[in-house]
Design a protein around this motif. Structure first.
Motif, PDB file in Angstrom:
ATOM      1  N   THR A   1       0.898  -1.288  -0.198  1.00  0.00           N
ATOM      2  CA  THR A   1      -0.021  -0.080   0.053  1.00  0.00           C
ATOM      3  C   THR A   1       0.950   1.079   0.076  1.00  0.00           C
ATOM      4  N   VAL A   2       0.335   2.269  -0.378  1.00  0.00           N
ATOM      5  CA  VAL A   2       0.962   3.608  -0.452  1.00  0.00           C
ATOM      6  C   VAL A   2       0.137   4.697   0.342  1.00  0.00           C
ATOM      7  N   ASP A   3       0.767   5.456   1.273  1.00  0.00           N
ATOM      8  CA  ASP A   3       0.042   6.323   2.184  1.00  0.00           C
ATOM      9  C   ASP A   3       0.535   7.580   1.674  1.00  0.00           C
ATOM     10  N   VAL A   4      -0.474   8.594   2.000  1.00  0.00           N
ATOM     11  CA  VAL A   4       0.068   9.975   1.492  1.00  0.00           C
ATOM     12  C   VAL A   4       0.164  10.623   2.973  1.00  0.00           C
ATOM     13  N   VAL A   5       1.183  10.883   3.570  1.00  0.00           N
ATOM     14  CA  VAL A   5       1.458  11.221   4.921  1.00  0.00           C
ATOM     15  C   VAL A   5       1.032  13.023   5.115  1.00  0.00           C
ATOM     16  N   ASP A   6       1.485  13.913   4.222  1.00  0.00           N
ATOM     17  CA  ASP A   6       1.146  15.046   4.007  1.00  0.00           C
ATOM     18  C   ASP A   6       1.413  15.446   2.599  1.00  0.00           C
ATOM     19  N   ASP A   7       1.387  16.534   2.067  1.00  0.00           N
ATOM     20  CA  ASP A   7       1.334  17.135   0.734  1.00  0.00           C
ATOM     21  C   ASP A   7       2.745  16.813   0.051  1.00  0.00           C
ATOM     22  N   SER A   8       3.937  16.599   0.855  1.00  0.00           N
ATOM     23  CA  SER A   8       5.087  16.321   0.405  1.00  0.00           C
ATOM     24  C   SER A   8       5.798  15.205   1.040  1.00  0.00           C
ATOM     25  N   THR A   9       5.049  14.310   1.351  1.00  0.00           N
ATOM     26  CA  THR A   9       5.489  13.123   2.037  1.00  0.00           C
ATOM     27  C   THR A   9       4.734  11.966   1.540  1.00  0.00           C
TER      28      THR A   9
END
Length: 502
Positions: free
Chosen positions: A129-137
């Protein structure tokens, strides 16, 4: 607690005020016409040369194979090595004006993994899976540790395309690709040219000094060199080794070279459809005989002036992952005949498919003559490169003389080609013990420990020979003496950054 690796900003911005005084075009002569210009689906080396100007990656490499940032700034592994967190560069735009961010990165990873026909799926197979941690992570969550992952992200698996364009074009994206690189796509005329123009909003635009790049496929190396000599090109890639003395003697030109990461070999169809039903496809003894009938050193000396290096594995003999216990075999026609007799096929016939490049055709002709001494009857089938790849994928071949440009991590030279479900395993070779050792090699970082697994793989495939490895090339370029800033990389990609004409 995380183990964090920060990358030096080796690709830093330079002052943007040094714009070219007049419009300039960088003209590059390619040895073949690339396949589809989609990083997810592409599989050719020449396609990667085009991508170097079109599509930036999360990471790049240095000439000595260190990882440096490109669209990413840094990465951090979790303690259990099953989560990779990547910090992305801010302010980057795709060539359609859309912003590059963590959501876009997530889209690209999932496209690489899930898109039908993806050739990146095997390279990212550990990613669950792939997670968006914040806009640049962005964070990649793995099923198990996967040591080659960062190396994979220095190539097409790390290339980022515009989600908007990819969704709009679907499987036609390769006809009008949109990336985050220094040049944007203008047009492609198959077998004639690929034209890119400078992207004004490129994040590192101060290092770009040409307004256009034009790639011209010219299969004949003599014609490619003639175009360079006449001023029709600035760079010709893969010039003939026999032309090096003339290039070095010509004050209008200069040459560059470096040893490749990959190999030249013959892939056999062992289980991909009806055309695998032949002695070479059905019996490993016949493939062993074929290999023993070939004099690798003679090929490199005759065709390549001794500039290339005989080989028998997926990495060169000087690579730390070369299995020294299985050295390059010497030619042994008598033993080859014995093996054919044991297999009950003293005079097997085989069609050897090969691209139409003059030097590769000469290699094929030498193989034809050498193996005839052992009893083989080889028919050479010269096939346009893209068409040959399509035939290979469909199983419409018996043996295919083809090169692999190589990857910084050895996994990239073998896993996709001989693992049972490898996306580039056109011969459909499958051995569960090989798959087991390849998978284990992916889970450890220590080179000696990884080498133990590769040694077990080599012990099997050196006998079963789904691929016969022949030699390792030196990448050879010729270019205008007026061109400055060219740096030879072992992946042989022509990076446009810092290139300029006096």
């Amino acid at each position: 607690m995380q183990r964090t690796t920060m990358l030096a900003l080796a690709l830093g911005l330079s002052v943007a005020g040094a714009a070219a005084a007049s419009a300039q075009t960088l003209r590059i002569g390619l040895a073949e016409d690339p396949d589809i210009l989609d990083p997810t689906q592409g599989r050719t080396f020449v396609g990667r040369i085009v991508f170097a100007s079109l599509c930036d990656k999360l990471f790049d490499i240095t000439p000595d194979l260190k990882v440096v940032p490109q669209l990413a700034l840094s990465y951090a592994w979790s303690e259990d090595a099953k989560h990779l967190t990547i910090q992305l560069r801010k302010g980057v735009k795709f060539q359609d004006g859309e912003a590059f961010n963590a959501a876009a990165a997530k889209f690209n990873f999932e496209r690489h993994i899930n898109m039908p026909g993806s050739n990146r799926k095997g390279e990212l197979s550990a990613v669950q899976t792939v997670d968006v941690v914040d806009d640049s992570t962005v964070r990649l969550n793995l099923a198990q540790p996967y040591s080659p992952l960062i190396a994979q992200l220095t190539d097409r698996a790390g290339m980022m395309v515009s989600p908007k364009a990819a969704q709009a074009l679907g499987d036609k994206f390769g006809t009008a690709p949109v990336c985050a690189g220094p040049f944007k796509f203008v047009e492609r005329v198959p077998q004639d040219r690929i034209v890119l123009e400078r992207f004004a909003d490129y994040w590192d635009k101060g290092r770009i000094h040409f307004d256009k790049v034009v790639f011209t496929p010219i299969v004949d190396s003599t014609v490619r060199l003639s175009n360079l000599q006449s001023g029709g090109l600035e760079i010709a890639e893969r010039v003939a080794a026999t032309d090096l003395p003339a290039i070095r003697a010509d004050k209008r030109l200069k040459a560059a070279s470096i040893v490749e990461l990959g190999y030249q070999g013959i892939t056999f169809n062992v289980a991909n459809g009806p055309r695998s039903k032949n002695p070479l496809g059905a019996d490993a003894r016949v493939r062993q005989a074929f290999s023993l009938a070939i004099d690798r050193a003679a090929i490199t000396n005759v065709v390549y002036n001794g500039e290339f290096f005989p080989g028998n594995q997926w990495v060169p003999t000087n690579n730390p992952y070369y299995v020294k216990s299985v050295p390059v075999p010497k030619r042994d026609v008598a033993r080859a005949k014995e093996l054919l007799a044991e297999a009950g096929t003293p005079h097997p016939q085989v069609t050897l498919m090969t691209p139409p490049n003059p030097d590769i055709l000469q290699v094929a002709q030498l193989i034809q003559a050498m193996t005839k001494d052992a009893g083989f009857e080889v028919k050479i089938q010269a096939t346009e490169f893209a068409a040959a790849l399509q035939s290979s994928q469909k199983g419409d071949f018996e043996a295919f003389l083809i090169a692999w440009s190589g990857r910084t991590d050895p996994d990239g030279n073998i896993f996709s080609f001989i693992s049972c479900k490898g996306p580039l395993n056109d011969g459909h070779y499958c051995n569960e013990d090989v798959d087991k050792e390849l998978a284990l090699a992916r889970t450890v970082e220590d080179p000696p420990e990884r080498l133990k697994h590769y040694a077990k793989v080599e012990a099997i495939v050196s006998k079963e020979l789904p691929i016969i490895y022949l030699f390792h090339r030196q990448w050879l370029w010729a270019m205008s003496a007026k061109l400055n800033g060219f740096v030879a990389y072992p992946d042989a990609l022509i990076r446009p950054q810092d290139l300029k004409v006096n």
